[in-house]
Design a protein around this motif. Structure first.
Motif, short mmCIF file in Angstrom:
data_model
loop_
_atom_site.label_atom_id
_atom_site.label_comp_id
_atom_site.label_asym_id
_atom_site.label_seq_id
_atom_site.Cartn_x
_atom_site.Cartn_y
_atom_site.Cartn_z
N GLY A 96 9.33 10.35 1.07
CA GLY A 96 9.13 10.05 2.48
C GLY A 96 7.66 10.06 2.90
O GLY A 96 7.33 9.59 3.99
N ARG A 97 6.79 10.60 2.06
CA ARG A 97 5.36 10.64 2.40
C ARG A 97 4.67 9.35 2.00
O ARG A 97 5.12 8.64 1.11
CB ARG A 97 4.69 11.83 1.72
CG ARG A 97 5.20 13.16 2.29
CD ARG A 97 4.54 14.36 1.68
NE ARG A 97 3.09 14.33 1.86
CZ ARG A 97 2.27 15.19 1.25
NH1 ARG A 97 2.76 16.12 0.45
NH2 ARG A 97 0.97 15.12 1.44
N VAL A 98 3.58 9.04 2.66
CA VAL A 98 2.82 7.81 2.42
C VAL A 98 1.49 8.17 1.77
O VAL A 98 0.79 9.09 2.22
CB VAL A 98 2.58 7.04 3.74
CG1 VAL A 98 1.71 5.81 3.49
CG2 VAL A 98 3.91 6.64 4.36
N LYS A 133 4.94 4.18 0.20
CA LYS A 133 5.78 5.30 0.63
C LYS A 133 6.67 5.70 -0.54
O LYS A 133 7.28 4.85 -1.18
CB LYS A 133 6.64 4.88 1.82
CG LYS A 133 7.51 5.98 2.37
CD LYS A 133 8.27 5.49 3.60
CE LYS A 133 9.08 6.60 4.22
NZ LYS A 133 9.74 6.16 5.44
N ILE A 134 6.73 7.00 -0.82
CA ILE A 134 7.58 7.51 -1.89
C ILE A 134 9.02 7.44 -1.41
O ILE A 134 9.37 8.04 -0.39
CB ILE A 134 7.22 8.97 -2.26
CG1 ILE A 134 5.72 9.15 -2.49
CG2 ILE A 134 8.04 9.45 -3.44
CD1 ILE A 134 5.16 8.41 -3.66
N VAL A 135 9.87 6.70 -2.15
CA VAL A 135 11.26 6.55 -1.74
C VAL A 135 12.22 7.32 -2.65
O VAL A 135 13.36 7.60 -2.27
CB VAL A 135 11.68 5.06 -1.69
CG1 VAL A 135 10.94 4.35 -0.57
CG2 VAL A 135 11.48 4.39 -3.01
N THR A 143 9.20 6.67 -7.39
CA THR A 143 9.45 5.29 -7.04
C THR A 143 8.90 5.05 -5.64
O THR A 143 9.14 5.86 -4.74
CB THR A 143 10.97 4.97 -7.09
OG1 THR A 143 11.46 5.32 -8.36
CG2 THR A 143 11.22 3.50 -6.80
N VAL A 144 8.14 3.94 -5.48
CA VAL A 144 7.50 3.68 -4.20
C VAL A 144 7.95 2.35 -3.63
O VAL A 144 8.43 1.48 -4.34
CB VAL A 144 5.95 3.69 -4.32
CG1 VAL A 144 5.46 5.04 -4.77
CG2 VAL A 144 5.48 2.60 -5.27
N GLY A 145 7.75 2.22 -2.33
CA GLY A 145 7.95 0.96 -1.62
C GLY A 145 6.76 0.78 -0.70
O GLY A 145 5.97 1.71 -0.49
#
Length: 147
Positions: A96-98, A133-135, A143-145
């Motif tokens: 949830g963090r960016v 953003k860590i998803v 995994t990021v988006g």
């Protein structure tokens, strides 16, 4: 031996209780503390009422036996009340963090810097410096988006 029990007095119980509680500091395990507390309570009760030595020993036995279930009830942790839920699961705390990519994601893999640690990330190909953003966290891989 009987004379020792006959001479049991308030101060003896108090000293015995404090001694057991002090021994708990040398051999921690919370067992001696509760016996010491039971002896201390018998000593305090002996100040108010002057029971015979048989009653004092009986009260000590009752207090000592009651201490175990009471301690278990008090020490029982409520479900979901963990004071540090991410202990030993640091990657889960990142979801949830960016963050800003340190190295570009090429062929699905890249690098992001979190404080003083470098994490391997996977996700869509993007350039370095892009906010992601860590998803999802899976062990040491994130995994990021796009943020």
């Amino acid at each position: 031996m009987a004379e020792m029990f006959v001479t049991l007095g308030t101060w003896n119980w108090l000293i015995f209780g404090v001694l057991l509680m002090a021994l708990e500091l040398l051999a921690p395990g919370i067992f001696l503390f509760w016996l010491g507390l039971a002896a201390f309570l018998v000593g305090m009760l002996s100040f108010i009422v002057a029971p015979s030595w048989q009653v004092q020993v009986l009260i000590f036995a009752v207090f000592a036996a009651a201490a175990v279930p009471i301690w278990r009830r008090v020490a029982q942790q409520k479900p979901g009340a963990n004071p540090n839920p991410f202990l030993n699961r640091r990657s889960d705390a990142l979801v949830g963090r960016v963050f800003t990519l340190d190295r570009p994601i090429v062929d699905g893999e890249g690098i992001v810097r979190v404080d003083d640690t470098v994490w391997r990330v996977s996700g869509p190909d993007v350039a370095a410096g892009t906010k992601v953003k860590i998803v999802k966290a899976d062990g040491a891989s994130l995994t990021v988006g796009l943020a």
